[in-house]
Scaffold this active site. Structure first.
Site, short mmCIF file in Angstrom:
data_model
loop_
_atom_site.label_atom_id
_atom_site.label_comp_id
_atom_site.label_asym_id
_atom_site.label_seq_id
_atom_site.Cartn_x
_atom_site.Cartn_y
_atom_site.Cartn_z
N LYS A 130 2.78 11.01 -9.01
CA LYS A 130 3.42 12.34 -9.06
C LYS A 130 4.95 12.22 -9.19
O LYS A 130 5.55 12.94 -9.97
CB LYS A 130 3.09 13.14 -7.78
N ARG B 163 0.16 20.95 0.12
CA ARG B 163 -0.78 19.91 0.55
C ARG B 163 -1.89 20.48 1.43
O ARG B 163 -2.74 19.72 1.90
CB ARG B 163 -0.04 18.84 1.32
N ARG C 187 3.87 -1.13 -3.98
CA ARG C 187 5.06 -0.35 -4.34
C ARG C 187 6.34 -0.87 -3.69
O ARG C 187 6.37 -1.20 -2.52
CB ARG C 187 4.84 1.11 -3.92
N ARG D 66 8.44 1.19 1.30
CA ARG D 66 8.60 2.42 2.06
C ARG D 66 7.98 2.22 3.44
O ARG D 66 6.95 1.55 3.54
CB ARG D 66 7.88 3.56 1.32
N ARG E 168 -3.06 8.32 5.21
CA ARG E 168 -2.58 9.27 4.18
C ARG E 168 -3.70 9.61 3.19
O ARG E 168 -3.83 10.74 2.73
CB ARG E 168 -1.37 8.68 3.45
P1 AMP Z 1 5.09 11.64 0.06
O1 AMP Z 1 6.45 11.07 -0.23
O2 AMP Z 1 4.77 12.80 -0.81
O3 AMP Z 1 4.02 10.58 0.05
O4 AMP Z 1 5.15 12.23 1.55
C1 AMP Z 1 5.46 11.38 2.65
C2 AMP Z 1 5.13 12.09 3.97
O5 AMP Z 1 5.90 13.29 4.10
C3 AMP Z 1 3.67 12.54 4.11
O6 AMP Z 1 2.83 11.50 4.55
C4 AMP Z 1 3.83 13.67 5.16
O7 AMP Z 1 4.01 13.13 6.46
C5 AMP Z 1 5.15 14.31 4.75
N1 AMP Z 1 4.95 15.42 3.78
C6 AMP Z 1 5.35 15.45 2.48
N2 AMP Z 1 5.01 16.61 1.90
C7 AMP Z 1 4.36 17.34 2.86
C8 AMP Z 1 3.75 18.62 2.89
N3 AMP Z 1 3.71 19.41 1.79
N4 AMP Z 1 3.18 19.04 4.04
C9 AMP Z 1 3.21 18.28 5.15
N5 AMP Z 1 3.76 17.05 5.19
C10 AMP Z 1 4.34 16.57 4.07
#
Ligand code: AMP
Length: 214
Positions: A13, A88, A127, A160, A171
């Site tokens: 994404k 989400r 990654r 990360r 996740r």
């Molecule tokens: P990502 O970088 O998109 O993988 O997001 C990393 C972390 O941020 C996720 O594992 C969640 O803890 C938090 N997060 C990101 N987007 C959301 C969302 N829309 N709702 C809730 N938590 C989020």
């Protein structure tokens, strides 16, 4: 044009959001990046979200939604958005519709980047990101030219903090249980496009442009 990118963590994404930003001039709103920045700067929001992010759980809606609404409103004069990592949950999808309504606009398309869980796990485990310029690489699919140094700025690449086996498993499970139902929400609205994300990034980008009719 307003676009939502859906897909399991590791589905690409972030890469495709950058592509849409450059190609169509859309503003990207990446909730994960915004939350990581808040954590780094130790803001009130960052302090409240840290424990959820470290475990790989979703940040609760009551912490996140006002913040996201504000971020979207900040960009309201742009030619459109690409939302990466939001919504989400079903509640977030419903709230996003309300936010768009308030702004007098609507979502045009929700694009799901489809890859298997096995593939996603492999991509996340390989990654590497550059903490300085934000570029990302993958030991398997897109390795840096010089061992662990960033091809763009030469700084040392890192993993990360949530790209470890245990958090990746959480996740993926959270995605399966809470985010997958969002696809049906957009399917019912006739806005869902599913794209095979298991290909080189530029092949996936071409598929996206084709479904957007651009
Ligand atoms: P990502 O970088 O998109 O993988 O997001 C990393 C972390 O941020 C996720 O594992 C969640 O803890 C938090 N997060 C990101 N987007 C959301 C969302 N829309 N709702 C809730 N938590 C989020």
């Amino acid at each position: 044009m307003n676009v939502v990118l859906l897909g399991i963590p590791g589905s690409g994404k972030g890469t495709q959001a950058d592509f849409l930003k450059n190609r169509l001039g859309l503003r990207t709103i990446n909730t994960g990046d915004l939350l990581r920045e808040a954590m780094k700067k130790k803001t009130e929001l960052g302090k409240r979200t840290k424990e959820f992010m470290e475990k790989g759980d979703l940040v609760p809606d009551k912490i996140l939604l006002d913040f996201i609404e504000e971020k979207i409103k900040e960009q309201k004069r742009s030619s459109g958005f690409v939302l990466d990592g939001f919504p989400r949950t079903l509640k977030q999808a419903e709230d996003l519709d309300l936010i768009f309504q308030k702004l007098g606009t609507e979502l045009d398309c929700a694009i799901k980047l489809d890859i298997s869980e096995k593939r996603a796990r492999k991509r996340l485990e390989g990654r590497l990101v550059c903490p300085f310029c934000g570029a990302f690489f993958n030991l398997e699919t897109n390795p840096p030219k010089d061992d662990i140094l960033c091809d763009i700025c030469g700084n040392k690449l890192v993993r990360r903090f949530d790209d470890n086996k245990e958090t990746i498993a959480t996740r993926i499970q959270v995605y399966r249980e809470k985010t997958k139902p969002v696809e049906n929400y957009y399917k019912k609205q006739g806005k869902l496009e599913i794209i095979n994300g298991d290909a080189e990034a530029d092949v996936v980008s071409r598929r996206i442009i084709s479904v957007l009719g651009k």
